[in-house]
Design a protein around this motif. Structure first.
Motif, mmCIF file in Angstrom:
data_model
loop_
_atom_site.group_PDB
_atom_site.id
_atom_site.type_symbol
_atom_site.label_atom_id
_atom_site.label_comp_id
_atom_site.label_asym_id
_atom_site.label_seq_id
_atom_site.Cartn_x
_atom_site.Cartn_y
_atom_site.Cartn_z
ATOM 1 N N SER A 160 0.654 -1.226 0.026
ATOM 2 C CA SER A 160 -0.213 0.107 -0.120
ATOM 3 C C SER A 160 0.874 1.247 0.143
ATOM 4 C CB SER A 160 -0.988 -0.011 1.233
ATOM 5 O OG SER A 160 -0.106 -0.091 2.190
ATOM 6 N N GLU A 161 2.200 1.039 0.545
ATOM 7 C CA GLU A 161 3.051 2.179 0.493
ATOM 8 C C GLU A 161 3.459 2.604 -0.847
ATOM 9 O OE1 GLU A 161 6.572 1.228 2.532
ATOM 10 O OE2 GLU A 161 7.060 3.522 2.850
ATOM 11 N N LEU A 162 3.546 1.846 -1.837
ATOM 12 C CA LEU A 162 3.788 2.131 -3.182
ATOM 13 C C LEU A 162 2.774 2.919 -3.915
ATOM 14 C CD1 LEU A 162 5.603 1.757 -5.671
ATOM 15 C CD2 LEU A 162 4.314 -0.165 -6.401
ATOM 16 N N PHE A 163 1.531 2.470 -3.666
ATOM 17 C CA PHE A 163 0.316 3.254 -4.141
ATOM 18 C C PHE A 163 0.128 4.531 -3.592
ATOM 19 C CE2 PHE A 163 -4.269 4.087 -4.247
ATOM 20 C CZ PHE A 163 -4.579 4.292 -5.279
ATOM 21 N N THR A 164 0.257 4.698 -2.047
ATOM 22 C CA THR A 164 0.441 5.904 -1.617
ATOM 23 C C THR A 164 1.332 6.863 -2.116
ATOM 24 O OG1 THR A 164 -0.585 4.868 0.252
ATOM 25 C CG2 THR A 164 0.280 7.026 0.763
ATOM 26 N N LEU A 165 2.458 6.425 -1.940
ATOM 27 C CA LEU A 165 3.674 7.396 -2.612
ATOM 28 C C LEU A 165 3.551 7.703 -4.130
ATOM 29 C CD1 LEU A 165 6.824 5.581 -0.833
ATOM 30 C CD2 LEU A 165 5.571 7.522 -0.153
ATOM 31 N N LEU A 220 -14.558 8.819 6.538
ATOM 32 C CA LEU A 220 -13.366 8.165 6.545
ATOM 33 C C LEU A 220 -12.333 8.369 7.573
ATOM 34 C CD1 LEU A 220 -14.116 8.400 3.440
ATOM 35 C CD2 LEU A 220 -11.647 8.156 2.935
ATOM 36 N N ASP A 221 -12.154 7.520 8.594
ATOM 37 C CA ASP A 221 -11.471 7.713 9.655
ATOM 38 C C ASP A 221 -9.873 7.792 9.449
ATOM 39 O OD1 ASP A 221 -13.570 7.894 11.626
ATOM 40 O OD2 ASP A 221 -13.473 5.712 11.773
ATOM 41 N N GLU A 222 -9.735 7.032 8.326
ATOM 42 C CA GLU A 222 -8.292 7.220 7.583
ATOM 43 C C GLU A 222 -8.259 7.165 6.388
ATOM 44 O OE1 GLU A 222 -5.588 3.741 8.295
ATOM 45 O OE2 GLU A 222 -7.240 2.336 9.083
ATOM 46 N N ASN A 223 -7.388 7.672 5.807
ATOM 47 C CA ASN A 223 -7.454 7.664 4.082
ATOM 48 C C ASN A 223 -5.857 7.341 3.510
ATOM 49 O OD1 ASN A 223 -7.420 8.337 1.568
ATOM 50 N ND2 ASN A 223 -7.870 10.575 1.914
ATOM 51 N N PRO A 224 -6.155 5.934 3.093
ATOM 52 C CA PRO A 224 -4.743 5.737 2.733
ATOM 53 C C PRO A 224 -4.097 6.268 1.661
ATOM 54 C CG PRO A 224 -6.521 3.809 2.713
ATOM 55 C CD PRO A 224 -7.257 5.254 2.830
ATOM 56 N N LEU A 225 -4.768 6.990 0.965
ATOM 57 C CA LEU A 225 -3.979 7.970 0.045
ATOM 58 C C LEU A 225 -3.289 9.146 0.528
ATOM 59 C CD1 LEU A 225 -5.911 6.358 -2.290
ATOM 60 C CD2 LEU A 225 -6.770 8.700 -3.150
ATOM 61 N N ALA A 226 -3.606 9.480 1.816
ATOM 62 C CA ALA A 226 -3.013 10.732 2.198
ATOM 63 C C ALA A 226 -2.074 10.542 3.416
ATOM 64 C CB ALA A 226 -4.149 11.546 2.684
ATOM 65 N N THR A 227 -1.813 9.376 3.456
ATOM 66 C CA THR A 227 -0.958 8.766 4.784
ATOM 67 C C THR A 227 0.063 9.751 4.965
ATOM 68 O OG1 THR A 227 -1.542 6.532 3.995
ATOM 69 C CG2 THR A 227 -0.006 6.926 5.957
ATOM 70 N N PHE A 228 1.083 10.022 4.250
ATOM 71 C CA PHE A 228 2.118 10.850 4.529
ATOM 72 C C PHE A 228 1.934 12.227 3.876
ATOM 73 C CE2 PHE A 228 3.586 6.490 2.749
ATOM 74 C CZ PHE A 228 3.736 5.903 3.995
ATOM 75 N N VAL A 229 0.790 12.805 3.773
ATOM 76 C CA VAL A 229 0.680 14.118 2.916
ATOM 77 C C VAL A 229 0.423 15.268 4.040
ATOM 78 C CG1 VAL A 229 -0.783 15.295 1.491
ATOM 79 C CG2 VAL A 229 -0.109 12.986 0.988
ATOM 80 N N GLU A 230 0.952 16.313 3.764
ATOM 81 C CA GLU A 230 0.618 17.603 4.464
ATOM 82 C C GLU A 230 0.696 18.602 3.335
ATOM 83 O OE1 GLU A 230 2.884 19.405 7.857
ATOM 84 O OE2 GLU A 230 3.386 17.443 8.224
#
Lengths: 176, 159
Positions: A11-16, A103-113
């Motif tokens: 999932s990290e690959l997708f998010t990044l 959405l309690d968490e959003n896998p698309l935006a895990t590392f995003v600011e």
């Protein structure tokens, strides 16, 4: 196609990769609104194809006839299957044509600011497109948009769905 | 995370970028955009998985960094490792992936080979980005072998 054990991507690959694409689009387009449109359009195309994968893998076999039921399946089966999360379906309108996915968490935006210079960017707008595209393929014409997003400082992340019509015509819609 | 979602996402990403740049006959700009996207992914994967930044001695030699890319970064991204690593010990490395994930479902038609030539920009970028995070400046050339296999030629510039 291949029956060999296919390596699962992380999932990290997708998010990044998603984050990197958005960064690229921000460079390429001047307006945030244009980036939002591109992401939604891309999501729509994904959604119209992803539905096949969904129908092939979902254990539920009966067809949803009501939007209420559909929204439930989207959250509990669809989101679970593809993103590994289960949003809460809530805030129904009185006539049950509008609802929200929280959405309690959003896998698309895990590392995003989000930088403050991109206030109008709907970072995860791809999701709205995916939902609209997938629902279109089951004859439901909808509008889907981010009503709130924690990335923008809102207390929760809320995707709003509005059903316009359930189409009786079985002809597949053309791509936009 | 579903493979189907990522695969569709990747295809649509290429389509969208292609539409944006279809006026230019030159595919190198498009290749460069995809490589850039991979570059940032490679940087992030390297940084989030190479442990404590306060311990820069983790990699004793250049070869250790390359091995880290082949095993850990490739593993994080594609859940497999680079199959073959060769080097002349003078800054030239040859990496081979016998079954690059993105090519697993590709046929051999000319159109698909053209697509594969673009798609390889992504893993090239991942390698270059990962090595950049380790402070290594490298030229990466991707090369299609018999699909789904592919090779990467790395030439590391003298520091």
């Amino acid at each position: 196609m291949s029956r060999r054990g296919e390596a699962k991507i992380s999932s990290e690959l997708f998010t990044l990769t998603y984050g990197s694409l958005v960064a690229q689009l921000i460079k390429d387009y001047e307006e945030d609104e244009e980036v939002n449109i591109q992401l939604e359009k891309m999501g729509y195309n994904i959604g119209t194809r992803l539905i096949d994968d969904f129908l092939a893998n979902a254990t539920q076999t009966s067809k949803c006839t009501e939007f209420r039921e559909t929204a439930d399946v989207v959250a509990k089966v669809g989101f679970k299957m593809f993103l590994g999360i289960v949003p809460t379906v809530t805030n129904w309108s009185e006539d049950f044509t509008e609802c929200s996915l929280i959405l309690d968490e959003n896998p698309l935006a895990t590392f995003v600011e989000l930088p403050s210079s991109h206030k109008d960017l709907n970072f995860s707008n791809l999701l709205c497109g995916v939902l609209r595209g997938a629902l279109m393929m089951v004859q439901m014409r909808t509008d889907v948009w981010f009503k709130q997003d924690v990335l923008k400082g809102d207390p929760i992340t809320e995707i709003r769905l509005k059903l316009h019509e359930i189409m009786v015509d079985e002809a597949p819609p053309s791509d936009e | 995370m579903s493979n189907a979602l990522f695969d569709l996402f990747f295809v649509e990403m290429l389509t969208m970028l292609e539409e944006r740049h279809d006026d230019s006959k030159d595919r190198s700009l498009l290749f460069h955009k995809i490589e850039e996207i991979g570059f940032r992914v490679g940087q992030s994967l390297f940084e989030s998985n190479s442990g404590n930044v306060n311990k820069p001695t983790r990699f004793k030699e250049q070869l250790d960094v390359i091995k880290f890319i082949c095993k850990d970064v490739w593993g994080m991204a594609f859940n497999k490792q680079i199959d073959t690593l060769r080097t002349n010990h003078k800054g030239i490395y040859l990496l081979q992936d016998n079954a690059y994930r993105g090519f697993n479902k590709m046929g051999k038609s000319p159109a698909e080979v053209e697509k594969a030539k673009l798609m390889i920009a992504f893993p090239c970028g991942i390698i270059r980005g990962g090595l950049a995070s380790a402070g290594l400046i490298v030229a990466v050339k991707g090369e299609l072998a018999t699909l789904p296999a592919c090779k990467f030629n790395l030439e590391i510039a003298d520091a």
